[in-house]
Scaffold this active site. Structure first.
Site, mmCIF file in Angstrom:
data_model
loop_
_atom_site.group_PDB
_atom_site.id
_atom_site.type_symbol
_atom_site.label_atom_id
_atom_site.label_comp_id
_atom_site.label_asym_id
_atom_site.label_seq_id
_atom_site.Cartn_x
_atom_site.Cartn_y
_atom_site.Cartn_z
ATOM 1 N N ASP A 36 0.853 -1.183 0.000
ATOM 2 C CA ASP A 36 0.000 0.000 0.000
ATOM 3 C C ASP A 36 0.895 1.241 0.000
ATOM 4 O OD1 ASP A 36 -3.031 0.840 0.560
ATOM 5 O OD2 ASP A 36 -1.706 2.223 1.639
ATOM 6 N N ASN A 89 -2.792 12.678 -4.928
ATOM 7 C CA ASN A 89 -3.908 13.043 -5.791
ATOM 8 C C ASN A 89 -4.419 14.444 -5.494
ATOM 9 O OD1 ASN A 89 -4.121 10.758 -7.432
ATOM 10 N ND2 ASN A 89 -5.332 9.645 -5.913
ATOM 11 N N HIS A 119 -4.811 13.967 -10.216
ATOM 12 C CA HIS A 119 -4.994 12.531 -10.462
ATOM 13 C C HIS A 119 -4.064 12.012 -11.561
ATOM 14 C CE1 HIS A 119 -8.418 11.766 -7.798
ATOM 15 N NE2 HIS A 119 -8.809 13.002 -8.096
ATOM 16 N N ASP A 122 -1.863 8.736 -11.276
ATOM 17 C CA ASP A 122 -1.797 7.636 -12.249
ATOM 18 C C ASP A 122 -0.348 7.327 -12.633
ATOM 19 O OD1 ASP A 122 -4.529 7.536 -12.189
ATOM 20 O OD2 ASP A 122 -4.822 8.591 -14.091
ATOM 21 N N GLU A 157 -4.533 2.235 -4.551
ATOM 22 C CA GLU A 157 -3.074 2.197 -4.456
ATOM 23 C C GLU A 157 -2.589 0.905 -3.826
ATOM 24 O OE1 GLU A 157 -4.435 4.305 -0.651
ATOM 25 O OE2 GLU A 157 -5.143 3.917 -2.678
#
Length: 416
Positions: free
Chosen positions: A270, A278, A283, A287, A313
């Site tokens: 994680d 973000n 965003h 990505d 994530e």
């Protein structure tokens, strides 16, 4: 799939109405027809010379007529042999038919002259012309239309010759019938044969086109099926396997681990503070971070390991054949690599860290969920302990940070 159009074949010409199709047909058969024509021309030349023997017997070697006939036969034979050379070098001439038609036209006047100079063989000459009228179409490969003028010349020249001999109209009419019937029979048979041959060619072309279309459609369907399977099993953003495919591969690894009595571990990853990435960088930057993690996973793990994105994530890795310390070592290597690989996007330099929970399958675990649950608990423990660390799910249910000196003794006490 569109069905190929059936080409039209002219009834009288016995050829394809479409010039391109007719050209394709002639190209396909020209070698075969050239071989047939070479044989026919050779036989024609041999017969011409062979019939010089009856001339010699009937006329004698002292008769000038014999030598004139022999000279004509030799010239025609030489012409036929020359045609053989031409056809061998240019097979396409065999399918055209005009070369042979011109040679036949040059040959007919000899027989017209025979009606006048050889009264003793006049009836035989009529028979030979009848045979030639038939043979033009049957034994000489080529286009039937090319031989029709020759057949008409045979009828017209013979009738004129007999008219000059003073034969009455009734005889001339009978002669027209005698010479027209074999020509008509030969033309009808040859035209029918050539129509059948072209129908077979058209059928082969249609089957070839249909087969090619089917192969193309099969390839497209196979490609589409592969794409659908890829979409069904792959995360579109990172290219890693999705949760469904991850579960399927776990079942395969589990079967092998049980068969070989080998260890099987899972690492649950994680990213730390991913929401902040973000929110602060956008965003698109998030990505790019996820894609970077996917690339690093491909570089750090083995080809037999399965890396999947379970959502957001969160990533998971199946490590067949790796026990808990080995799996933790590889996971920590990925964490170190990620920390040393900042992501630059849109003017932002993003330094990343991750928390990992690692668990090794217990003998009683026969499904993915219990193993993932223990790895998730270790991951949660790592988050609670301050993030950016690799946590081990020990067999007794406790958790320990990788690298702690207490880990090895406790693993030995709870060996699987």
């Amino acid at each position: 799939m569109e069905t190929p159009r059936v080409p039209v074949i002219s009834f009288w010409r016995a050829e394809f109405s479409d010039h391109a199709t007719e050209h394709a047909y002639r190209n396909e058969v020209q070698d075969q027809m050239a071989r047939q024509l070479v044989l026919a021309l050779g036989i024609w030349a041999a017969l011409l010379l062979l019939f010089a023997l009856p001339d010699l017997q009937a006329l004698g070697s002292s008769n000038p007529l014999f030598w004139r006939q022999l000279l004509y036969r030799a010239a025609m034979a030489a012409l036929l042999l020359g045609a053989i050379v031409v056809v061998r070098r240019h097979p396409a001439w065999a399918t055209d038919g005009r070369l042979v038609a011109w040679i036949a036209m040059l040959g007919y006047p000899f027989y017209f002259a025979m009606f006048h100079v050889r009264e003793d063989v006049r009836i035989w000459t009529v028979g030979i012309v009848m045979f030639m009228q038939f043979s033009l179409f049957i034994f000489l490969p080529g286009r039937v239309l090319a031989y029709l003028p020759v057949a008409l010349l045979g009828v017209a020249g013979s009738v004129v010759s007999f008219a000059l001999l003073g034969r009455p109209p009734g005889v001339l009419l009978g002669l027209v019938f005698l010479l027209s019937v074999p020509a008509l029979v030969g033309y009808t048979a040859a035209a029918r044969l050539q129509r059948v041959q072209r129908q077979e060619f058209a059928l082969r072309q249609r089957l070839t086109a249909t087969n090619a279309a089917l192969q193309t459609e099969i390839a497209q369907r196979t490609e589409l099926q592969a794409e659908l399977e890829r979409q069904a099993t792959t995360d579109p953003l990172t290219g890693l396997v999705n949760r469904r495919e991850f579960s399927r591969r776990f079942a395969l690894d589990l079967a092998r681990a049980r068969r070989d009595e080998a260890p099987l571990s899972v690492a649950l990853i994680d990213l730390d503070h991913f929401k902040r990435v973000n929110d602060e960088c956008g965003h698109a930057a998030g990505d790019e971070v996820l894609r970077t993690v996917a690339r690093l996973c491909g570089a750090c793990f083995r080809s037999i390991d399965t890396v999947g994105r379970l959502g957001g994530e969160e990533f998971a890795v199946l490590l067949p054949g790796a026990d808990l310390p080995q799996a933790a070592l590889v996971a920590q290597r990925l964490a170190d690599r990620l920390a040393a690989t900042p992501v630059v996007h849109g003017g932002h330099t993003i330094v990343l860290s991750m928390t990992v929970g690692v668990a090794q399958r217990l003998p009683e675990e026969h499904a993915l969920e219990p193993l993932l649950h223990r790895a998730d608990q270790a991951l949660y423990a790592g988050k609670q302990a301050g993030r950016a660390r690799t946590m081990l799910a020990l067999p007794d249910g406790s958790h320990q940070a990788f690298g702690d000196r207490e880990v090895a003794p406790r693993l030995d006490r709870h060996a699987l």
